[in-house]
Design a protein around this motif. Structure first.
Motif, PDB file in Angstrom:
ATOM      1  N   VAL A  69       0.801  -1.208   0.204  1.00 34.20           N
ATOM      2  CA  VAL A  69      -0.124  -0.020  -0.099  1.00 34.20           C
ATOM      3  C   VAL A  69       0.931   1.074   0.132  1.00 34.20           C
ATOM      4  O   VAL A  69       1.938   1.305   0.589  1.00 34.20           O
ATOM      5  N   GLU A  70       0.512   2.238  -0.586  1.00 30.58           N
ATOM      6  CA  GLU A  70       1.229   3.597  -0.572  1.00 30.58           C
ATOM      7  C   GLU A  70       0.858   4.412   0.643  1.00 30.58           C
ATOM      8  O   GLU A  70       0.182   4.624   1.102  1.00 30.58           O
ATOM      9  N   THR A  71       2.014   4.307   1.294  1.00 32.45           N
ATOM     10  CA  THR A  71       2.157   5.041   2.796  1.00 32.45           C
ATOM     11  C   THR A  71       3.503   5.341   3.175  1.00 32.45           C
ATOM     12  O   THR A  71       4.573   4.830   2.625  1.00 32.45           O
ATOM     13  N   SER A  72       3.745   6.219   4.137  1.00 31.65           N
ATOM     14  CA  SER A  72       5.020   6.507   4.464  1.00 31.65           C
ATOM     15  C   SER A  72       5.492   5.411   5.561  1.00 31.65           C
ATOM     16  O   SER A  72       4.686   4.796   6.264  1.00 31.65           O
ATOM     17  N   ILE A  73       6.788   5.038   5.559  1.00 28.88           N
ATOM     18  CA  ILE A  73       7.299   3.686   6.269  1.00 28.88           C
ATOM     19  C   ILE A  73       8.287   4.522   7.240  1.00 28.88           C
ATOM     20  O   ILE A  73       9.285   5.310   6.849  1.00 28.88           O
ATOM     21  N   ASN A  74       8.416   3.934   8.623  1.00 25.36           N
ATOM     22  CA  ASN A  74       9.554   4.104   9.584  1.00 25.36           C
ATOM     23  C   ASN A  74      10.517   3.125   9.673  1.00 25.36           C
ATOM     24  O   ASN A  74       9.987   1.925   9.681  1.00 25.36           O
ATOM     25  N   TYR A  75      11.571   3.473   9.613  1.00 23.08           N
ATOM     26  CA  TYR A  75      12.748   2.577   9.799  1.00 23.08           C
ATOM     27  C   TYR A  75      13.326   2.517  11.345  1.00 23.08           C
ATOM     28  O   TYR A  75      13.727   3.664  11.733  1.00 23.08           O
ATOM     29  N   GLU A  76      13.601   1.696  11.794  1.00 24.32           N
ATOM     30  CA  GLU A  76      14.520   1.469  13.197  1.00 24.32           C
ATOM     31  C   GLU A  76      15.635   0.566  13.011  1.00 24.32           C
ATOM     32  O   GLU A  76      15.521  -0.541  12.506  1.00 24.32           O
ATOM     33  N   LEU A  77      16.997   1.169  13.295  1.00 23.74           N
ATOM     34  CA  LEU A  77      18.252   0.107  13.190  1.00 23.74           C
ATOM     35  C   LEU A  77      18.300  -0.302  14.575  1.00 23.74           C
ATOM     36  O   LEU A  77      18.448   0.489  15.596  1.00 23.74           O
ATOM     37  N   GLN A  78      18.180  -1.496  14.797  1.00 30.69           N
ATOM     38  CA  GLN A  78      18.284  -2.075  16.268  1.00 30.69           C
ATOM     39  C   GLN A  78      19.638  -2.727  16.395  1.00 30.69           C
ATOM     40  O   GLN A  78      20.176  -3.270  15.668  1.00 30.69           O
ATOM     41  N   LYS A  79      20.132  -2.863  17.726  1.00 30.92           N
ATOM     42  CA  LYS A  79      21.261  -3.661  17.859  1.00 30.92           C
ATOM     43  C   LYS A  79      20.960  -4.462  19.274  1.00 30.92           C
ATOM     44  O   LYS A  79      19.978  -4.401  20.046  1.00 30.92           O
ATOM     45  N   ARG A 133      19.742  -5.336  13.255  1.00 36.33           N
ATOM     46  CA  ARG A 133      18.599  -5.804  12.261  1.00 36.33           C
ATOM     47  C   ARG A 133      17.994  -4.573  11.845  1.00 36.33           C
ATOM     48  O   ARG A 133      18.166  -3.429  12.775  1.00 36.33           O
ATOM     49  N   VAL A 134      17.072  -4.486  10.954  1.00 39.26           N
ATOM     50  CA  VAL A 134      16.251  -3.267  10.768  1.00 39.26           C
ATOM     51  C   VAL A 134      14.616  -3.484  10.812  1.00 39.26           C
ATOM     52  O   VAL A 134      14.398  -4.573  10.358  1.00 39.26           O
ATOM     53  N   ARG A 135      13.928  -2.723  11.318  1.00 40.64           N
ATOM     54  CA  ARG A 135      12.583  -2.935  11.521  1.00 40.64           C
ATOM     55  C   ARG A 135      11.699  -1.949  10.802  1.00 40.64           C
ATOM     56  O   ARG A 135      12.174  -0.565  11.074  1.00 40.64           O
ATOM     57  N   ALA A 136      10.783  -2.227  10.021  1.00 39.03           N
ATOM     58  CA  ALA A 136      10.085  -1.172   9.237  1.00 39.03           C
ATOM     59  C   ALA A 136       8.631  -1.304   9.785  1.00 39.03           C
ATOM     60  O   ALA A 136       7.972  -2.587  10.087  1.00 39.03           O
ATOM     61  N   THR A 137       7.882  -0.164   9.913  1.00 38.87           N
ATOM     62  CA  THR A 137       6.728  -0.025  10.439  1.00 38.87           C
ATOM     63  C   THR A 137       5.872   1.144   9.732  1.00 38.87           C
ATOM     64  O   THR A 137       6.483   1.924   9.285  1.00 38.87           O
ATOM     65  N   ILE A 138       4.531   0.988   9.773  1.00 34.65           N
ATOM     66  CA  ILE A 138       3.651   1.977   9.214  1.00 34.65           C
ATOM     67  C   ILE A 138       2.687   2.462  10.345  1.00 34.65           C
ATOM     68  O   ILE A 138       2.500   1.604  11.108  1.00 34.65           O
ATOM     69  N   GLY A 139       2.155   3.674  10.006  1.00 30.37           N
ATOM     70  CA  GLY A 139       1.274   4.211  11.154  1.00 30.37           C
ATOM     71  C   GLY A 139       1.759   4.642  12.289  1.00 30.37           C
ATOM     72  O   GLY A 139       2.951   4.465  12.849  1.00 30.37           O
ATOM     73  N   THR A 140       0.902   5.221  13.246  1.00 27.69           N
ATOM     74  CA  THR A 140       1.442   5.882  14.470  1.00 27.69           C
ATOM     75  C   THR A 140       1.350   4.703  15.555  1.00 27.69           C
ATOM     76  O   THR A 140       2.267   4.872  16.589  1.00 27.69           O
ATOM     77  N   ASP A 141       0.663   3.589  15.395  1.00 28.41           N
ATOM     78  CA  ASP A 141       0.727   2.661  16.511  1.00 28.41           C
ATOM     79  C   ASP A 141       1.872   1.251  16.066  1.00 28.41           C
ATOM     80  O   ASP A 141       1.669   0.586  16.854  1.00 28.41           O
TER      81      ASP A 141
END
Length: 377
Positions: A69-79, A133-141
């Motif tokens: 789906v077309e949406t903004s994506i947030n990424y976290e680099l985790q260790k 690792r990297v984690r991708a999420t969408i939305g505020t929750d």
């Protein structure tokens, strides 16, 4: 009995009507599609040197996460120190597809992992692994996520005197139709001058030919990657370390002298006109000093560029431990010196330049006194 049947039918009809209303209000929920993975190349081992804490340790890059789906994506680099991510910490967050970690940060992670550089502490090794690792999420929750496989970085601290060893320094060379070597990756390509007080900063003042593609930067002569160029936004630098696409060239609109600066830490650059009209043109520029083949009694001449009369070079010069200065016309009337070894910017009557024994290629720029000695392996 008929009354009971009628009520039952009415109840069924009401349930069916409500179901239809519920169907009309159904919303589409994005679902993850495809994998998320790192796209940069990792080293077999990361040797961490405290004196290089401000330098780039690793730039993590990854592919676009696909949530269908077309949406903004947030990424976290985790260790994770343990490797199972029960001790997970977020290194940083971004909306981009990359995140840089400095050598200083890797040193901090190594300390967390119980590594040290003291050979006498047997219970504290000088090598170990940190997991990312990297984690991708969408939305505020952040209810929907895609998480990549973990990647281990094998870290090593140099045992001994505080882990301080000679710092491996990056060299950058010009290539492109705006420059003397053209698009040849191994044709006596001029070197940029690395700043002694900030080894992430490089400068080149000189003549460029305009109207063509422009120029790029190479780290290793004879190899097209890593290759540095212009990013998507004005003033933004980009690099292909061999795992991605080559960046665009730095454009030169018209023939002339320019000053180019690039910071490989914050990935920025400037390219502005430079007025060389009042600069002196010398017949000879040479090196002299007890580190040079002729000592303090005879000059070692540099070769003047036929493309730009202010650029001078020498290849395969064998130096002794000692000092040197640059001077014009084999005379002390115009000379350049500096207190910084390997690279820097000499000034009139400045101090002698310290040199460690070895074989070097030398580049010198009489416009700003810039010099760099590049070890020949």
């Amino acid at each position: 009995m008929k009354t009971i049947k009628l009520i039952a039918l009415l109840l069924l009809a009401a349930i069916g009507f409500n179901a239809c209303e519920s169907d009309d209000s159904l919303t589409y929920t994005a679902q993850p599609a495809g994998e998320l993975s790192f796209t940069n190349s990792f080293l077999e081992e990361y040797v961490l040197i405290p004196s290089a804490s401000g330098n780039l340790g690793e730039r993590f890059t990854w592919n676009d996460a696909d949530f269908d789906v077309e949406t903004s994506i947030n990424y976290e680099l985790q260790k994770s120190i343990s490797g199972d991510f029960t001790d997970m910490e977020v290194v940083g967050t971004t909306a981009e597809n990359s995140y840089a970690v400095t050598i200083g940060e890797l040193l901090d992670y190594a300390e967390e992992a119980g590594l040290d550089n003291d050979a006498t502490t047997e219970d504290m090794p000088n090598t170990g692994s940190i997991y990312f690792r990297v984690r991708a999420t969408i939305g505020t929750d952040a209810a929907l996520e895609i998480v990549s496989d973990m990647q281990a970085l094998n870290l090593k601290l140099i045992e001994g005197d505080g882990g301080v060893v000679e710092e491996p320094l990056l060299n950058l060379f010009l290539v492109g139709d705006a420059t003397a070597p053209g698009w040849s990756e191994n044709n006596n390509n001029p070197a940029l001058i690395r700043h002694a007080d900030n080894t992430n900063m490089y400068t080149y003042k000189g003549f460029f030919v305009g109207g063509g593609e422009g120029f790029k930067l190479l780290e290793t002569l004879g190899q097209w990657q890593p290759q540095w160029g212009a990013g998507e936004n004005p003033g933004e630098a980009a690099v292909n370390d061999g795992s991605g696409s080559d960046p665009s060239a730095f454009a030169i609109a018209a023939d002339g002298y320019y000053e180019f600066n690039i910071n490989i830490d914050d990935m920025t650059y400037t390219l502005v006109d430079y007025d060389a009209s009042a600069a002196a043109t010398y017949t000879t520029v040479s090196m002299i000093g007890d580190s040079t083949p002729g000592g303090w009694d005879a000059d070692t001449d540099l070769t003047q560029s036929s493309f730009d009369s202010h650029i001078w070079s020498a290849t395969g010069v064998e130096f002794l431990d000692g000092e040197l200065k640059f001077r014009a016309d084999n005379d002390w009337a115009v000379n350049w010196g500096s207190a910084t070894a390997i690279s820097g910017f000499g000034t009139q009557d400045g101090p002698n330049i310290p040199v460690s024994a070895g074989t070097y290629d030398v580049w010198f720029n009489d416009l700003d006194g810039g010099y760099i000695l590049i070890p020949v392996e």
